[in-house]
Enzyme design. Structure first.
Site, short mmCIF file in Angstrom:
data_model
loop_
_atom_site.label_atom_id
_atom_site.label_comp_id
_atom_site.label_asym_id
_atom_site.label_seq_id
_atom_site.Cartn_x
_atom_site.Cartn_y
_atom_site.Cartn_z
N TYR A 136 0.84 -1.20 0.00
CA TYR A 136 0.00 0.00 0.00
C TYR A 136 0.88 1.26 0.00
O TYR A 136 1.87 1.33 0.73
CB TYR A 136 -0.90 -0.05 1.24
CG TYR A 136 -1.82 1.11 1.36
CD1 TYR A 136 -2.90 1.24 0.50
CD2 TYR A 136 -1.62 2.10 2.32
CE1 TYR A 136 -3.76 2.33 0.60
CE2 TYR A 136 -2.47 3.17 2.43
CZ TYR A 136 -3.54 3.28 1.56
OH TYR A 136 -4.38 4.36 1.66
N ASP A 208 -0.16 -7.59 6.28
CA ASP A 208 -1.34 -6.76 6.02
C ASP A 208 -2.30 -7.62 5.21
O ASP A 208 -2.02 -7.99 4.07
CB ASP A 208 -0.91 -5.50 5.24
CG ASP A 208 -2.09 -4.58 4.91
OD1 ASP A 208 -3.24 -5.06 4.88
OD2 ASP A 208 -1.85 -3.38 4.66
C1 LIG Z 1 -6.40 1.23 2.57
C2 LIG Z 1 -5.24 0.37 2.93
C3 LIG Z 1 -4.38 0.69 3.99
C4 LIG Z 1 -4.53 1.98 4.78
O1 LIG Z 1 -5.70 1.99 5.52
P1 LIG Z 1 -6.45 3.33 6.01
O2 LIG Z 1 -7.59 2.80 6.76
O3 LIG Z 1 -6.81 4.09 4.78
O4 LIG Z 1 -5.47 4.08 6.84
C5 LIG Z 1 -3.36 -0.18 4.30
N1 LIG Z 1 -3.15 -1.30 3.59
C6 LIG Z 1 -3.94 -1.64 2.54
C7 LIG Z 1 -3.65 -2.89 1.81
C8 LIG Z 1 -5.01 -0.82 2.18
O5 LIG Z 1 -5.76 -1.14 1.14
#
Ligand SMILES: *Cc1c(COP(=O)(O)O)cnc(C)c1O
Length: 420
Positions: A136, A208
């Protein structure tokens, strides 16, 4: 190479229970759909009200036991002040833990608050992290622009090539940080091999899992140390709040909690309420996202004007075999595809579609569609975009839970309009 990390993370000094928790019931024997409805929900014993109230308060009455907890560094286990903890947070944290198969979780004001707090909590000055460019954009910026200010460093390598990841490990490496399914080309990180690498060098593995969610894969069950999610996406699923989660062992989460206090990214009680409420339909939503996406991926792949479709559930996906074993038939609601005629036709398609809304973000009940070249990958030059596989005409689709036939008819009419 002989990496000799100290044992600080595995050296359990104090007995910890699951939590913090408002009650004793465990739903661990149930499946996700049941956990999503029941786990963590707080039913008020005084009024009998069913469902977790919104505890819209910043502070709490102090008593002997809260003073004692503060003194002993157990502030996370008591209600003291809402940045530290709040019943609305505890309730949704418990639901998230139940779904992740985690001992403990923290909810944050955003996915980025969860990611930055977790990384800063686990890395020490002088330590190093291995990640990939396929992450991201916000995370990439944090790792690239901010880690060095804390005396920490990062190497970016491939998310799919375990040998390349191993080669990037240094003597001071402490963390392997990857996304389970990447944006926008939907590459899979081989989680079991990554965990084995983590074990071999005594590193913490952070995943993530935003694009897949615990409904599709539970990284903690595969031995990952910490899972982070942007709850803004599938977990909340209604495109109406920003939030994040971090889940893992009680010990690790207890270490991240003070970092959350310092960075200040705690989740607001009202957002907690919305997230807990949304999670009740999590399993239903995810099932439909997965099923709709598989059928739309097949439809697009069969269309003569679509050059290429990226979807882990298709046999044409480079890692389809890994996807089959890692995802158990649940391939996510995200699809990327390339249309004939480059970005011009991509823009045309978006303007002819009636149901998918042209917007960044993903994971909502409504289908969302965007072009990575001018959204998530906009900061890259044309050459850099090409180098990582962002070709002309690439479109990213977050498939919603609308009726499948309606979605396919909409694509049919829009494609007919572009190529008439
Ligand atoms: C959107 C996203 C984030 C960040 O999240 P927020 O809630 O916008 O701070 C992190 N990792 C991935 C894979 C995302 O799609």
């Amino acid at each position: 190479m002989n990496v000799n990390n100290d044992i600080w993370l595995n050296d359990l000094k104090r007995k910890r229970e699951q939590g913090p928790t408002l009650h004793k019931e465990s739903y661990s024997q149930y499946s996700d759909a049941t956990k999503a409805v029941h786990a963590g929900q707080y039913n008020d014993p005084i009024t009998g009200a069913l469902g977790t109230p919104i505890f819209q308060c910043s502070t709490f009455h102090l008593n002997e036991s809260s003073y004692k907890a503060i003194e002993e560094g157990r502030g996370r286990e008591k209600m003291i002040y809402s940045r530290y903890g709040n019943p609305s947070q505890w309730s949704v944290q418990e639901k998230v833990s139940s779904l992740e198969g985690a001992e403990s979780s923290i909810v944050f004001s955003s996915g980025m608050a969860a990611i930055s707090s977790a990384i800063l909590a686990i890395l020490d000055k002088g330590s190093h992290l291995v990640s990939s460019r396929d992450i991201y954009g916000g995370t990439y910026n944090f790792l690239y622009e901010d880690l060095y200010r804390y005396g920490m460093s990062v190497t970016f390598t491939s998310p799919t090539d375990i040998d390349a990841i191993e080669a990037a490990i240094q003597e001071n490496t402490k963390v392997l940080y990857f996304e389970a399914l990447t944006n926008p080309l939907l590459k899979l990180t081989p989680l079991k091999e990554l965990v084995a690498l983590g074990k071999k060098y005594n590193l913490r593995v952070i995943i993530d899992n935003t694009f897949l969610t615990p409904f599709n894969v539970k990284p903690l069950e595969l031995g990952v140390d910490l899972v982070v999610n942007s709850a803004t996406k599938y977990l909340n699923g209604h495109s109406d709040l920003i939030g994040g989660t971090a889940s893992g062992s009680r010990k690790l989460i207890d270490r991240i909690w003070p970092q959350m206090l310092k960075n200040g990214g705690s989740m607001d009680p009202h957002a907690c309420f919305l997230l807990e409420r949304s999670l009740k339909t999590f399993a239903l939503r995810m099932r439909t996202h997965n099923e709709n996406a598989l059928q739309i991926a097949r439809y697009l792949e069969a269309h003569e004007k679509i050059k290429r479709v990226y979807y882990p559930g298709l046999a044409s996906h480079e890692q389809h075999d890994l996807a089959k074993s890692q995802l158990n038939g649940k391939y996510s609601g995200m699809i990327s595809f390339e249309i004939d005629g480059g970005n011009m036709n991509a823009h045309k398609l978006l303007s002819h579609l009636k149901l998918p809304k042209e917007a960044t973000s993903l994971g909502g009940v409504e289908s969302l569609i965007s072009l990575p070249y001018n959204t998530s990958q906009a900061s890259l030059t044309k050459d850099q975009q090409k180098a990582i596989g962002i070709n002309e005409g690439l479109i990213r689709l977050s498939v919603g839970i609308e009726d499948l036939e309606d979605l396919i008819s909409d694509f049919e009419q829009a494609l007919n309009n572009v190529f008439k």
